[in-house]
Design a protein around this motif. Structure first.
Motif, mmCIF file in Angstrom:
data_model
loop_
_atom_site.group_PDB
_atom_site.id
_atom_site.type_symbol
_atom_site.label_atom_id
_atom_site.label_comp_id
_atom_site.label_asym_id
_atom_site.label_seq_id
_atom_site.Cartn_x
_atom_site.Cartn_y
_atom_site.Cartn_z
ATOM 1 N N TRP A 173 45.727 27.531 77.187
ATOM 2 C CA TRP A 173 47.280 28.058 76.493
ATOM 3 C C TRP A 173 48.347 27.456 77.050
ATOM 4 C CZ3 TRP A 173 47.858 31.395 73.123
ATOM 5 C CH2 TRP A 173 47.437 32.318 72.476
ATOM 6 N N GLY A 174 48.616 26.853 78.414
ATOM 7 C CA GLY A 174 49.690 25.816 79.205
ATOM 8 C C GLY A 174 49.959 25.150 77.937
ATOM 9 N N ALA B 79 50.573 29.953 82.307
ATOM 10 C CA ALA B 79 50.427 30.681 81.186
ATOM 11 C C ALA B 79 49.193 31.142 81.033
ATOM 12 C CB ALA B 79 49.092 28.987 81.018
ATOM 13 N N ARG C 154 57.599 33.721 75.728
ATOM 14 C CA ARG C 154 56.562 33.205 74.269
ATOM 15 C C ARG C 154 56.355 34.895 73.803
ATOM 16 N NH1 ARG C 154 57.428 30.512 79.345
ATOM 17 N NH2 ARG C 154 56.503 28.350 79.335
#
Length: 271
Positions: free
Chosen positions: A88-89, A99, A184
């Protein structure tokens, strides 16, 4: 480059920031999730909450569930299934700890604000129903921060299902705002058997809405959508079903709206 015209108080703040007299507020990490379901008979519907008029940020706006990362969201004890925090990072251009916190906040906030829980007893299962009194007590304890998300999952023998989230966008609140978020955006499909409910708290109304209809209502001035929400809904409106949304390939590009002076007026533009 028409952009949004700034009210006088924000225009004055913009002048101060540009002149170096005012320091921008730091942006807090946050996560937002567009919960989707298949429309009947077709299309996509999105779950939206109307924030109370008394809220300090985005009062009266229709938004997706979401909120700031709790420091405990980065706890490595959070039971996890699906793409790792490191993966995810790489998607969001964040380090592993950030993340982890973003994904955990996305799942936690979704449960707090809609009752939908993207977690299950194992990596291939998901909770079927979260409407009982015990679930409600846990939800309220999470909201009050009396219970960490890691402890909540552990007590119920559940694992977070990061594979049920799809990365969608990355928006940073403009520097002129006093309250800023580094957010995000994710999308997720309502799990089979689960249902959203009016959970109160920061919202005074909830609705399932076709994305195109929400955009049209906003354009007519009947509802208020902030630019990130409006753009996300406009993008979702181009899909004829949730399968199409999940199949879309996304490149996550950071969007930080800027202030410009156009014809003597201060405006906010995204590009």
């Amino acid at each position: 480059m028409a952009g949004l015209r700034l009210p006088d108080e924000l225009a004055e703040r913009a002048r101060g920031i540009i002149a170096g007299h005012v320091d921008p507020a730091p942006a807090r990490d946050a996560a937002t999730v567009a919960i989707l379901r298949q429309g009947r008979p077709d299309g996509v519907q999105a779950y939206l909450l109307r924030r109370k008029a008394t809220m300090a940020f985005a009062a009266g706006a229709y938004v997706f569930p979401g909120g700031s990362v709790d420091p405990r969201d980065t706890d490595q004890a959070v039971a996890w299934a699906g793409p790792s925090p490191a993966e995810w990072g790489r998607v969001f251009g964040a380090d592993e700890a950030v993340a982890r916190g973003l994904v955990c906040a996305a799942v936690r906030e979704t449960f707090e604000e809609s009752g939908v829980l993207l977690a299950g007893p194992g990596p291939d299962s998901v909770v079927a129903d979260t409407t009982g009194d015990g679930w409600e007590a846990d939800r309220l304890a999470l909201i009050d921060r009396d219970l960490s998300f890691a402890d909540f999952l552990a007590a119920r023998g559940l694992v977070l299902r990061s594979d049920l989230l799809k990365p969608w966008a990355h928006w940073i609140t403009p520097e002129i705002e006093v309250r800023r978020f580094d957010t995000r955006f994710f999308v997720a499909v309502l799990p089979d058997g689960q249902r959203t409910r009016d959970v109160g708290g920061e919202a005074d109304q909830v609705v399932w809405q076709r994305p195109a209809e929400a955009v049209e209502l906003a354009d007519r001035g009947e509802i208020f959508l902030m630019p990130p929400t409006r753009q996300t809904l406009a993008e979702l409106a181009g899909h004829d079903g949730v399968a199409s949304v999940l199949a879309e390939e996304r490149e996550i590009v950071t969007i930080l709206p800027k202030v410009v002076e156009v014809g003597g007026e201060w405006r906010l533009v995204t590009g």
